[in-house]
Design a protein around this motif. Structure first.
Motif, mmCIF file in Angstrom:
data_model
loop_
_atom_site.group_PDB
_atom_site.id
_atom_site.type_symbol
_atom_site.label_atom_id
_atom_site.label_comp_id
_atom_site.label_asym_id
_atom_site.label_seq_id
_atom_site.Cartn_x
_atom_site.Cartn_y
_atom_site.Cartn_z
ATOM 1 N N MET A 428 0.489 -64.494 28.104
ATOM 2 C CA MET A 428 1.207 -64.867 26.889
ATOM 3 C C MET A 428 1.152 -66.375 26.675
ATOM 4 S SD MET A 428 2.234 -61.877 25.997
ATOM 5 C CE MET A 428 3.459 -62.154 24.733
ATOM 6 N N ASP A 429 1.559 -66.814 25.473
ATOM 7 C CA ASP A 429 1.698 -68.242 25.204
ATOM 8 C C ASP A 429 2.743 -68.830 26.148
ATOM 9 O OD1 ASP A 429 -0.151 -68.239 23.175
ATOM 10 O OD2 ASP A 429 1.314 -67.980 21.577
ATOM 11 N N TRP A 430 2.583 -70.116 26.426
ATOM 12 C CA TRP A 430 3.476 -70.820 27.348
ATOM 13 C C TRP A 430 4.635 -71.428 26.552
ATOM 14 C CZ3 TRP A 430 1.594 -75.916 30.103
ATOM 15 C CH2 TRP A 430 2.601 -76.404 30.947
ATOM 16 N N ALA A 431 5.830 -70.919 26.779
ATOM 17 C CA ALA A 431 7.021 -71.462 26.124
ATOM 18 C C ALA A 431 7.449 -72.730 26.859
ATOM 19 C CB ALA A 431 8.152 -70.434 26.151
ATOM 20 N N VAL A 432 7.288 -73.889 26.215
ATOM 21 C CA VAL A 432 7.530 -75.161 26.906
ATOM 22 C C VAL A 432 8.844 -75.829 26.516
ATOM 23 C CG1 VAL A 432 5.090 -75.626 27.287
ATOM 24 C CG2 VAL A 432 6.172 -76.431 25.173
ATOM 25 N N SER A 433 9.573 -75.298 25.533
ATOM 26 C CA SER A 433 10.838 -75.921 25.119
ATOM 27 C C SER A 433 11.917 -75.705 26.167
ATOM 28 C CB SER A 433 11.320 -75.311 23.800
ATOM 29 O OG SER A 433 10.411 -75.561 22.764
ATOM 30 N N ARG A 434 12.632 -76.782 26.483
ATOM 31 C CA ARG A 434 13.782 -76.690 27.384
ATOM 32 C C ARG A 434 14.967 -77.375 26.709
ATOM 33 N NH1 ARG A 434 10.760 -73.659 28.668
ATOM 34 N NH2 ARG A 434 9.712 -73.276 30.650
ATOM 35 N N GLN A 435 16.114 -76.720 26.745
ATOM 36 C CA GLN A 435 17.285 -77.216 26.036
ATOM 37 C C GLN A 435 18.155 -78.072 26.967
ATOM 38 O OE1 GLN A 435 16.110 -73.944 25.841
ATOM 39 N NE2 GLN A 435 15.055 -74.697 24.012
ATOM 40 N N ARG A 436 17.510 -78.963 27.694
ATOM 41 C CA ARG A 436 18.206 -79.849 28.625
ATOM 42 C C ARG A 436 17.777 -81.285 28.384
ATOM 43 N NH1 ARG A 436 20.922 -76.701 32.597
ATOM 44 N NH2 ARG A 436 21.830 -78.721 33.127
ATOM 45 N N ALA A 437 18.568 -82.245 28.873
ATOM 46 C CA ALA A 437 18.321 -83.655 28.583
ATOM 47 C C ALA A 437 17.322 -84.292 29.534
ATOM 48 C CB ALA A 437 19.643 -84.427 28.630
ATOM 49 N N TRP A 438 17.329 -83.898 30.818
ATOM 50 C CA TRP A 438 16.535 -84.600 31.824
ATOM 51 C C TRP A 438 15.130 -83.999 31.888
ATOM 52 C CZ3 TRP A 438 16.276 -89.130 33.415
ATOM 53 C CH2 TRP A 438 15.692 -89.493 34.619
ATOM 54 N N GLY A 439 14.321 -84.413 30.925
ATOM 55 C CA GLY A 439 12.952 -83.944 30.844
ATOM 56 C C GLY A 439 12.184 -84.806 29.860
ATOM 57 N N THR A 440 10.896 -84.602 29.784
ATOM 58 C CA THR A 440 10.073 -85.359 28.830
ATOM 59 C C THR A 440 10.413 -84.925 27.412
ATOM 60 O OG1 THR A 440 8.235 -85.599 30.385
ATOM 61 C CG2 THR A 440 7.716 -85.777 28.051
ATOM 62 N N PRO A 441 10.892 -85.833 26.555
ATOM 63 C CA PRO A 441 11.212 -85.457 25.166
ATOM 64 C C PRO A 441 9.964 -84.935 24.445
ATOM 65 C CG PRO A 441 12.153 -87.603 25.702
ATOM 66 C CD PRO A 441 11.226 -87.247 26.833
ATOM 67 N N ILE A 442 10.111 -83.833 23.730
ATOM 68 C CA ILE A 442 8.980 -83.293 22.973
ATOM 69 C C ILE A 442 8.723 -84.223 21.787
ATOM 70 C CG2 ILE A 442 8.178 -81.369 21.540
ATOM 71 C CD1 ILE A 442 9.682 -79.484 23.391
ATOM 72 N N PRO A 443 7.521 -84.802 21.685
ATOM 73 C CA PRO A 443 7.256 -85.858 20.693
ATOM 74 C C PRO A 443 6.958 -85.313 19.304
ATOM 75 C CG PRO A 443 5.291 -85.475 21.996
ATOM 76 C CD PRO A 443 6.344 -84.555 22.549
ATOM 77 N N MET A 444 7.942 -84.640 18.722
ATOM 78 C CA MET A 444 7.767 -84.058 17.391
ATOM 79 C C MET A 444 8.908 -84.475 16.487
ATOM 80 S SD MET A 444 4.896 -82.404 17.528
ATOM 81 C CE MET A 444 4.958 -81.426 16.027
ATOM 82 N N ILE A 445 8.581 -84.594 15.193
ATOM 83 C CA ILE A 445 9.560 -84.924 14.164
ATOM 84 C C ILE A 445 9.788 -83.673 13.324
ATOM 85 C CG2 ILE A 445 10.033 -86.340 12.146
ATOM 86 C CD1 ILE A 445 8.094 -88.438 13.401
ATOM 87 N N LEU A 446 11.056 -83.283 13.162
ATOM 88 C CA LEU A 446 11.409 -82.069 12.416
ATOM 89 C C LEU A 446 12.013 -82.452 11.074
ATOM 90 C CD1 LEU A 446 13.083 -79.969 15.273
ATOM 91 C CD2 LEU A 446 10.675 -80.025 14.586
ATOM 92 N N ALA A 447 11.429 -81.904 10.023
ATOM 93 C CA ALA A 447 11.975 -82.139 8.680
ATOM 94 C C ALA A 447 13.005 -81.065 8.351
ATOM 95 C CB ALA A 447 10.850 -82.131 7.649
ATOM 96 N N GLU A 448 13.796 -81.337 7.335
ATOM 97 C CA GLU A 448 14.864 -80.412 6.966
ATOM 98 C C GLU A 448 14.320 -79.077 6.472
ATOM 99 O OE1 GLU A 448 17.605 -81.548 3.693
ATOM 100 O OE2 GLU A 448 19.102 -81.675 5.290
ATOM 101 N N ASP A 449 13.114 -79.097 5.877
ATOM 102 C CA ASP A 449 12.538 -77.857 5.357
ATOM 103 C C ASP A 449 11.835 -77.031 6.437
ATOM 104 O OD1 ASP A 449 10.300 -79.329 5.920
ATOM 105 O OD2 ASP A 449 9.480 -79.302 3.877
ATOM 106 N N GLY A 450 11.928 -77.469 7.675
ATOM 107 C CA GLY A 450 11.342 -76.708 8.777
ATOM 108 C C GLY A 450 9.955 -77.154 9.174
ATOM 109 N N THR A 451 9.326 -78.021 8.364
ATOM 110 C CA THR A 451 8.008 -78.522 8.748
ATOM 111 C C THR A 451 8.161 -79.545 9.877
ATOM 112 O OG1 THR A 451 8.101 -80.245 7.058
ATOM 113 C CG2 THR A 451 7.056 -78.153 6.448
ATOM 114 N N SER A 452 7.051 -79.832 10.537
ATOM 115 C CA SER A 452 7.108 -80.760 11.664
ATOM 116 C C SER A 452 5.818 -81.554 11.740
ATOM 117 C CB SER A 452 7.322 -79.994 12.975
ATOM 118 O OG SER A 452 6.262 -79.076 13.194
#
Length: 918
Positions: A428-452
């Motif tokens: 399967m695809d690798w789920a890399v999101s973690r909902q914790r603070a002590w980790g490498t920040p995911i370098p993405m910008i999220l817009a209000e309309d859901g685009t990134s």
């Protein structure tokens, strides 16, 4: 400087420095003990003094590196630790193994890279810091300082100038850069997915981090299924290449290649990511902010253009919670985009039993389902379609669809970004999101309309403090709050060691070309599936985008040395199952019993069972490696760890005493004593050449070549360090049997003594330094002697020595035969096959020839002075590969014939003896 001190002062200072330097060099040459040793002195009883005397010169700042040969490099890597604050015996074992191999390559003239760093992000640090009310960064920093200090006391020599820390912005800047490059390559997507939620650590876990019973790999909690927005890496796109790549590693990766092949799974289907929307939706395409996909894997991609509907198991996450009765087939409120035709088609939800039944009932004519889904089939699903009022299309029999090829389907899907590639049935695809603070920040910008969009490269690193903040110049766009799975950090760290201070690139590509792949990678076998899969995936990807380039491969690791666990003695009360601390156990009697006055919860006097288990706090069986080193010393601890078992096998710590190792050390000291005593006072080149010595020279030369070759083989090729020690013990025993006069006057014996000590240094550097300093006190016969043992060249076998010529046919080992080096080492492939056919392996080669066998391909693996392995691919008269079973049967028949001939020869020999006696 001269203006401040004056010329005369400068001269005096320089003279003083030279004098002190000379004194230090002289001290480096002097042994700790007085050699030859007194007959009542045992070297094994003076190890503490010896170690103190040699520590800085053998394992500390004064350790030297011998000159390396041009173009010879060796990258020896041990898996870096999580900085918990305390070393355990598993750490000491894995780093001792890598240190021995690194010291070997260094002594053999290689430029060696043997780095150390810290896998510093992750849940344990964050949880521990929260419990203590401190910042995770400060907690991690203090732990690193503590563990670095402990490692420096072990005598293990690391390249500390290459030290890395995954939680440092100058490291995770490049972790983020890799993520953005994957995003650019179309391997990253964000969407609504079913994930595994750890209710204890409050974060998503990848499927790989959930065990067979559904529990979290770390907290042990039963994972919950949730649907939420997550970032996914499309690793299945590389599955086929990674699976096929294992074939070149199988012989060197041993069981790990099989584990990973099983993990990846059979790669015989094509993947199509089918966008999902609600039926009767006014939108022609789903919104990117709520985009979901059906992961459809097909063994026959030509069935996709003519598909009428998709059958989906009622257990699939897309429909599991829709509130409908799952007992009977029904048309879902969802539909999927047929990515080839551009039409949306219905999803029919069916009990899993229906999918199973139709595939088996129709004798394989119906497509098999993969991951709980398949396409409709005209014959198998006609009744189902009628009952639901669905039409089964027959476009495959005519029209545009009928003229499509597999390549057409793949290209259309790939053009739309919907897959179409060959992949695994299960990965399967690798789920890399973690909902914790002590980790490498995911370098993405999220817009209000859901685009990134990814954070621009010149704005990296995105710091932890920036997570969730509004971006500059925007009132609504924010930086992502999630952090990356820590496996993302460890999937590429081996490259950063090569160029840890480079601010402009992840690594200088010329350094990667020069030093990669890693020559020997040492670590736990438990990482065979996950970490090694991700590391290989990153290596392939970075090679694809031109960030790195290796010589002739994209694999990051050439050889693996999987390390077994170190088990500790546990004391268990069978009645209650309680574990009792060793300090609460009375070990004076025939059976361990609970002492009086303990608080273990077990009655005093209770007999306990002793068993060896993986060390843990809960079982009270952990052993502090620093305490072991302080008690036994570095050399004895190293030898005990290495001699107990092969690196792959588990060891029971404390199960064996040190008496055997100490006796070996004293036998080596006896040999050195005899040599030093015999050569005391004589000039270089002098030797008393008697007939007795001359007669033994060739015999001693033979066991020199035998033991030097075998120690090198077991270290460099087989990585069986316990066998290397056994060979050194064999060489010691052989020298121990030699007369003292011969030891002092034989060129070959002298060579053996130097070789023994030089090879010993990789295992017991302090002991080897003392023995080497002892023999340097006297003049050798012929040997060239360096100032210190760590500058002495590794011994080499003679040019006319015997090596092994091994034959493999279709992967079957057909035996090895001894042969002199000059006869085979410089032969061409054609000459080597001819040699094997006419001499060492004539029986097997003749059998192939007589059975109309044809050698299609030939290759060889060779190490000068060690071995040559000739591998042949043989076909039978029908052009088919000769089966392993046939080859093995022939080997059995050949073995029986050899035994028959040997028995006949034995009978003849006995008969001749009787006749002579008469």
């Amino acid at each position: 400087m001269s203006r401040l001190l004056g010329h005369r002062s400068v001269v005096r200072l320089l003279q003083q420095c030279r004098t002190e330097a000379g004194s230090a060099a002289a001290a480096a040459k002097q042994p700790c003990l007085s050699w030859p040793l007194d007959e009542n002195c045992r070297l094994s009883g003076r190890m503490e003094e010896v170690e103190k005397h040699w520590r800085e010169r053998t394992t500390g700042k004064e350790m030297r590196r011998p000159p390396h040969k041009e173009g010879q490099s060796a990258y020896i890597l041990s898996q870096f630790p999580y900085p918990s604050g305390s070393l355990h015996m598993g750490h000491l074992r894995v780093y001792t193994i890598s240190d021995v191999i690194a010291r070997y390559y260094r002594a053999a003239g290689h430029e060696v890279i043997h780095p150390m760093g810290w896998d510093a992000f992750g849940l344990p640090a964050e949880n521990a810091a929260r419990e203590r009310g401190v910042d995770p960064a400060e907690w991690t920093k203090s732990n690193i300082e503590s563990m670095r200090g402990q490692l420096l006391r072990t005598g293990i020599h690391f390249d500390w100038d290459r030290e890395i820390n995954t939680s440092s912005p100058d490291f995770y800047k490049w972790t983020q850069w890799i993520f953005t490059q994957m995003h650019r390559a179309g391997l990253v997507r964000r969407g609504m997915n079913e994930v595994n939620w750890d209710p204890v650590d409050n974060t998503v876990l990848a499927a790989e981090q959930i065990d067979a019973e559904g529990h979290s790999w770390r907290s042990g909690a039963l994972a919950e299924k949730r649907r939420m927005h997550t970032w996914m890496i499309e690793t299945p796109k590389y599955a086929k290449r990674l699976y096929d790549g294992l074939s070149s590693l199988a012989g060197r990766w041993h069981e790990v290649a099989e584990i990973q092949a099983h993990w990846i799974g059979k790669c015989d289907v094509r993947r199509f990511m089918m966008p999902v929307r609600l039926r009767d939706s006014s939108s022609s395409t789903p919104s990117s902010s709520t985009l979901e996909y059906l992961d459809l894997r097909l063994s026959d991609p030509l069935s996709l253009p003519s598909a009428s509907f998709v059958l989906l198991s009622a257990t699939d996450s897309l429909v599991r919670s829709d509130g409908r009765d799952k007992g009977q087939p029904y048309i879902s409120d969802l539909e999927v985009l047929n990515v080839v035709t551009g039409r949306f088609i219905p999803i029919v939800v069916v009990p899993k039993e229906y999918l199973d039944g139709t595939s088996s009932t129709h004798g394989g004519s119906a497509p098999s389902y993969v991951l709980g889904a398949r396409l409709s089939h005209e014959e198998a699903d006609s009744t189902l379609a009628r009952s639901l009022g669905l039409e089964l299309r027959t476009e495959r029999r005519g029209g545009t669809v009928a003229t499509m090829t597999t390549n057409d389907v793949e290209e259309i899907a790939a053009f739309g970004g919907y897959g179409g590639y060959m992949t695994s049935r299960t990965l399967m695809d690798w789920a890399v999101s973690r909902q914790r603070a002590w980790g490498t920040p995911i370098p993405m910008i999220l817009a209000e309309d859901g685009t990134s969009m990814p954070v621009p490269g010149d704005k990296l690193p995105l710091l932890s403090s920036q997570r969730g903040e509004k971006t500059q110049g925007s009132s609504s766009a924010r930086f992502e709050t999630d952090t990356l799975d820590t496996f993302f950090d460890s999937a590429w760290y081996y490259l950063r060691y090569l160029d840890p201070r480079n601010e402009k690139k992840l690594v200088d590509p010329t350094l990667a070309t020069r030093h990669m792949p890693v020559d020997v990678y040492v670590g736990g076998v438990e990482h065979a599936a996950l970490h090694l899969y991700y590391a290989r995936f990153f290596s392939y990807f970075l090679s694809d985008i031109g960030a790195v380039k290796y010589e002739g491969t994209t694999e990051p690791f050439r050889h693996l040395v999987p390390q077994g666990i170190v088990r500790g003695a546990t004391y268990v009360d069978n009645a209650t199952g309680r574990y009792v601390k060793e300090s609460d156990v009375d070990l004076t009697g025939p059976h361990p019993r609970v002492k009086e006055g303990t608080t273990s919860g077990v009655d005093a006097g209770t007999q306990l069972t002793v068993q060896y288990e993986k060390m843990s706090k809960s079982k009270h069986n952990g052993v502090d490696p620093v305490a072991v080193l302080e008690q036994d010393g570095i050399d004895l601890a190293r030898l005990q760890l290495l001699d107990s078992a092969s690196p792959r096998a588990p060891i029971n710590w404390g199960d064996a005493d040190l008496s055997g190792i100490k006796r070996w050390i004293d036998r080596m000291a006896w040999v050195v004593n005899a040599y030093v005593e015999g050569r005391k006072g004589v000039e270089r080149g002098y030797a008393n050449k008697t007939d007795k010595i001359e007669k033994q020279e060739e015999e001693i030369r033979e066991f020199y070549n035998y033991f030097v070759r075998n120690v090198g083989m077991t270290l460099e090729v087989l990585h069986l360090l316990n066998t290397s020690i056994a060979r050194l013990q064999g060489l010691t025993n052989s020298l121990r049997k030699v007369d003292k006069e011969v030891l002092a006057n034989s060129v070959q014996a002298e060579r053996c003594i130097y070789a023994l000590i030089t090879m010993l240094q990789v295992f017991a550097p302090h002991t080897a330094s003392e023995l080497f300093a002892a023999i340097r006190q006297v003049q050798p016969i012929e040997m060239k002697c360096a100032e210190r043992v760590d500058e002495q060249p590794w011994p080499e076998v003679d040019e006319d020595a015997t090596i092994d010529l091994t034959l493999h046919v279709n992967g079957v080992n057909c035996g090895r035969a001894p042969v002199k080096r000059p006869l085979v080492e410089d032969l061409s492939m054609e000459e080597l096959i001819s040699r094997a056919s006419n001499h060492e392996h004539s029986a097997m080669m003749n059998w192939l020839k007589e059975s109309n066998g044809l050698v299609k391909n030939a290759s060889k693996d060779a190490r000068r002075g060690f071995f040559i392995t000739l591998s042949l691919e043989a076909l039978n008269g029908n052009g088919e590969k000769v089966s392993e079973e046939r080859i093995k049967k022939q080997l059995d028949a050949m073995a029986k014939e050899r035994n028959r001939v040997a028995r006949e020869e034995k009978k003849k020999s006995k008969k001749n003896k009787k006749e002579k006696a008469i």
